[in-house]
Motif scaffolding. Structure first.
Motif, mmCIF file in Angstrom:
data_model
loop_
_atom_site.group_PDB
_atom_site.id
_atom_site.type_symbol
_atom_site.label_atom_id
_atom_site.label_comp_id
_atom_site.label_asym_id
_atom_site.label_seq_id
_atom_site.Cartn_x
_atom_site.Cartn_y
_atom_site.Cartn_z
ATOM 1 N N ARG A 136 0.854 -1.193 0.000
ATOM 2 C CA ARG A 136 0.000 0.000 0.000
ATOM 3 C C ARG A 136 0.882 1.232 0.000
ATOM 4 N NH1 ARG A 136 -5.524 0.741 1.120
ATOM 5 N NH2 ARG A 136 -4.944 2.779 1.935
ATOM 6 N N LYS A 137 0.550 2.190 -0.845
ATOM 7 C CA LYS A 137 1.414 3.353 -1.032
ATOM 8 C C LYS A 137 1.576 4.162 0.250
ATOM 9 C CE LYS A 137 -0.033 3.617 -5.879
ATOM 10 N NZ LYS A 137 -0.914 2.425 -5.801
ATOM 11 N N SER B 236 14.011 -1.830 0.632
ATOM 12 C CA SER B 236 12.570 -1.822 0.915
ATOM 13 C C SER B 236 12.166 -3.037 1.733
ATOM 14 C CB SER B 236 11.778 -1.770 -0.394
ATOM 15 O OG SER B 236 11.905 -2.980 -1.114
ATOM 16 N N LEU B 237 12.732 -4.201 1.436
ATOM 17 C CA LEU B 237 12.384 -5.419 2.173
ATOM 18 C C LEU B 237 12.882 -5.356 3.616
ATOM 19 C CD1 LEU B 237 13.115 -8.148 -0.527
ATOM 20 C CD2 LEU B 237 10.885 -7.303 0.210
ATOM 21 N N ASP C 79 8.111 -1.755 -9.274
ATOM 22 C CA ASP C 79 8.246 -0.756 -10.335
ATOM 23 C C ASP C 79 9.406 0.167 -9.977
ATOM 24 O OD1 ASP C 79 6.084 -1.874 -11.575
ATOM 25 O OD2 ASP C 79 4.645 -0.370 -10.893
ATOM 26 N N LEU C 80 10.460 0.105 -10.785
ATOM 27 C CA LEU C 80 11.674 0.882 -10.545
ATOM 28 C C LEU C 80 11.941 1.809 -11.720
ATOM 29 C CD1 LEU C 80 14.013 -1.994 -9.258
ATOM 30 C CD2 LEU C 80 12.569 -0.482 -7.892
ATOM 31 N N MET C 81 12.537 2.977 -11.407
ATOM 32 C CA MET C 81 12.841 3.956 -12.464
ATOM 33 C C MET C 81 14.242 4.513 -12.255
ATOM 34 S SD MET C 81 10.751 7.379 -13.633
ATOM 35 C CE MET C 81 9.360 6.400 -14.189
ATOM 36 N N LEU C 82 14.925 4.716 -13.364
ATOM 37 C CA LEU C 82 16.276 5.266 -13.367
ATOM 38 C C LEU C 82 16.211 6.727 -13.804
ATOM 39 C CD1 LEU C 82 19.239 4.178 -12.987
ATOM 40 C CD2 LEU C 82 19.315 3.958 -15.473
ATOM 41 N N GLU D 97 6.665 1.941 -6.745
ATOM 42 C CA GLU D 97 5.680 1.246 -5.912
ATOM 43 C C GLU D 97 5.949 -0.250 -5.966
ATOM 44 O OE1 GLU D 97 1.887 2.298 -7.468
ATOM 45 O OE2 GLU D 97 1.984 0.906 -9.141
ATOM 46 N N VAL D 98 5.275 -0.983 -5.060
ATOM 47 C CA VAL D 98 5.373 -2.435 -5.003
ATOM 48 C C VAL D 98 3.963 -2.996 -5.142
ATOM 49 C CG1 VAL D 98 6.177 -4.438 -3.703
ATOM 50 C CG2 VAL D 98 7.340 -2.227 -3.438
#
Length: 626
Positions: free
Chosen positions: A241-242, A488-489, A509-512, A522-523
């Motif tokens: 959840r965000k 994150s984990l 979701d990962l961004m460079l 987000e997960v």
């Protein structure tokens, strides 16, 4: 007579000599088998195998029969008071399963089996067809398509071959309320040996080996056997959840310093309406900073989508003094509980901020690393098999998801979702633009090929080639991805306790960005399993296959388990009684067929295309910084 043989009338009788050690050993070999036969229930095992000590000593893992249940590991007053009731309920469930499946087995073998001289009826033909496919006795329940109905019937049908033991077969259950999930998971299971779908509508209870659902399953985890597996952690919302993810990160970053910098994996985020005032303050501060930073700098042509060629950056500034152009102050709003791009909006003015539900507003990454002028992010699949202690695996294949319109941070394009959002559920509505575009350039032809294979997505192998073409090494990106995921984990472990039955395949979701920093967007708890394109099948079906084989729940004999529970419940036989440890080993060996469930730290038998990232050296490095 007494006097004969040299003995007097008053001579004392001879004393018996004490038994020698070899006599005792011989007596132990000769007499006890009958006694042990009365004491021990061999549960269908060969007594000679038991006598030779060839059974698994599983009592080291499960000191008591209650320890095979998840509730048995919890030493609480409530558990102690309700232990007998829990055991009786488990006995009832497994007994009911054995009665139903046993009656069905008898019906299929006798009542429905065709005779040598009889003409096969429709039911018999169906059974024969299903059996020839290797579907087992219960294929009529488990397979919805009979692909042999159209073949010519034989004059004398072959008898139905005996199927596997229905009590020890590995069963799976897929909740049917999400078609895309049910389709792909059952497709994979149907190709795997030794698995059958649990028949629906027979009231068989939670006796499956693996349960796969799209949303949080409605079941009591504590009533499961510890080796049964479910594809969701009960407290996964703290990661997926965000608003909960935001709170996780805040705990590590609010104090500032090196720790905050290290664990700042997401852009600045606020939860509305609670943190509306804090957001306004931050928005105003960034606005002022952008004005000061402009300082007469002139922006590169705002109509240009990118600078720097194929591996370009977002529109940047030159060193020329001239017309002042303030950098845009962009934010992205998302409903806290939504997914797949629903309700997302990009704003650059506080007047546009409105909400009717719990909403996340996050600083927009306005300088993404571009490929051929297009914005993109990565969908990475991570399977966690344990929290506290952490065991996690990253899948080596995934997707790079592209927009369909070249990137620009110009305010005129702020409402164009095809520019700013990479979600495939949004971009698929503009896929035709990739197919219909002018193919005079190599980039346009490449994008058209991508669209035919994967829509707006490309695989990691193709992404590796694209990055290499602009001078970026994939190994360097991979290290950044793993580090971001592990952070994150590690943060989530503070709120997600150990749960023996759970595993979960998360969609990260990962961004460079243009500075080569990896950001966590987000997960996703239930990443999309749709197969709209050929690329989806090529990546997602092996992913599901490798995930199931990675988790690999052991088979167990439900009939033997019911027998064991009946003996211990009805006769109240305790594991500490005479021969209790040996009987427990016999019970567990018969139930688990000699196979011990995998313990934490042991390498999985099948890892497939996964790579273990925890425990690992990278995980140790994150823990040292923690």
């Amino acid at each position: 007579r007494r006097g004969q043989g040299g003995g007097g009338a008053g001579e004392a009788p001879k004393k018996r000599r004490p038994p020698l050690p070899h006599d005792a050993l011989r007596a132990g070999r000769e007499a006890p088998p009958r006694m042990r036969a009365l004491e021990l229930d061999y549960m269908g095992l060969d007594p000679k195998m038991v006598d030779r000590g060839e059974i698994s000593h599983l009592s080291e893992l499960f000191p008591n029969i209650t320890n095979i249940f998840t509730w048995g590991a919890a030493q609480t007053v409530e558990i102690s008071q309700n232990k007998e009731r829990y055991l009786r309920e488990a006995l009832q469930m497994f007994t009911q399963f054995c009665e139903i499946m046993g009656s069905l087995e008898k019906q299929f073998k006798s009542d429905l089996a065709p005779t040598d001289h009889a003409t096969p009826n429709a039911t018999q033909s169906t059974l024969s067809a299903l059996n020839s496919r290797g579907a087992g006795l219960y294929g009529v329940f488990l397979r919805g398509i009979i692909d042999k109905i159209g073949e010519p019937e034989e004059k004398v049908p072959k008898p139905i071959a005996p199927a596997e033991d229905v009590f020890s077969t590995r069963y799976y259950k897929v909740v049917q309320n999400r078609t895309e999930v049910y389709d792909i998971v059952t497709q994979v299971f149907h190709r795997m040996e030794g698995w059958e779908e649990l028949p629906h509508g027979l009231g068989l209870g939670n006796i499956w080996n693996l349960c796969w659902t799209w949303s949080k399953p409605k079941l009591d985890y504590s009533r499961l056997c510890v080796w049964q597996k479910v594809n969701h952690f009960p407290d996964n919302k703290h990661l997926t959840r965000k608003d909960c993810l935001k709170r996780l990160i805040d705990r590590y970053t609010r104090t500032g310093g090196k720790l905050a910098q290290y664990f700042m994996v997401s852009p600045r985020t606020f939860v509305l309406p609670k943190e509306y005032c804090l957001f306004i303050e931050c928005f105003a501060r960034i606005d002022e900073e952008n004005e000061d930073a402009a300082g007469g700098l002139k922006t590169v042509d705002e109509n240009s989508a990118f600078t720097g060629g194929a591996g370009g950056r977002a529109p940047q500034t030159t060193g020329d003094r001239g017309a002042k152009k303030k950098a845009p102050n962009l934010w992205i709003m998302k409903p806290a509980g939504s997914s797949r791009g629903r309700g997302i909006q990009v704003v650059n003015d506080v007047g546009s901020v409105h909400y009717g539900e719990l909403t996340i507003i996050q600083q927009y990454i306005s300088n993404p690393f571009l490929l051929d002028g297009y914005k993109w992010d990565m969908r990475v699949y991570v399977t966690v098999t344990s929290f506290n202690p952490l065991e996690a695996f990253i899948y080596k294949d995934g997707f790079a998801r592209f927009t369909t319109v070249p990137y620009t941070n110009d305010c005129d394009a702020i409402e164009n979702k095809f520019v700013h959002l990479t979600n495939s559920s949004i971009q698929r509505h503009n896929e035709d633009s990739m197919l219909q575009a002018d193919r005079s350039t190599a980039e346009a032809r490449s994008r058209a090929q991508d669209a035919m294979l994967g829509g707006t997505k490309i695989s990691f192998s193709m992404l590796r080639q694209r990055l290499k073409a602009v001078g970026v090494e994939w190994d360097h990106i991979w290290v950044k991805m793993v580090e971001c995921i592990l952070k994150s984990l590690v943060m989530a472990e503070d709120h997600i306790p150990f749960q023996a039955n759970s595993f979960e395949m998360f969609g990260y979701d990962l961004m460079l960005d243009s500075k080569m920093k990896m950001w966590l967007i987000e997960v996703n708890s239930s990443p999309s399993m749709g197969q709209e394109h050929l690329l989806d099948e090529q990546v997602k079906q092996p992913l599901i296959n490798d995930t199931i084989r990675l988790v690999d729940p052991p088979g167990f004999d439900r009939r033997r388990l019911a027998e064991c529970l009946h003996r211990r419940v009805e006769k109240k036989a305790a594991s500490g009684a005479a021969g209790g440890r040996q009987q427990l080993d016999i019970d567990l060996h018969a139930i688990l067929q000699g196979e011990a469930p995998r313990k934490f730290g042991d390498p999985p038998r099948h890892i497939g295309n996964y790579e273990r990232i925890a425990p690992s050296e990278a995980y140790d490095a994150v823990m040292r910084n923690r």
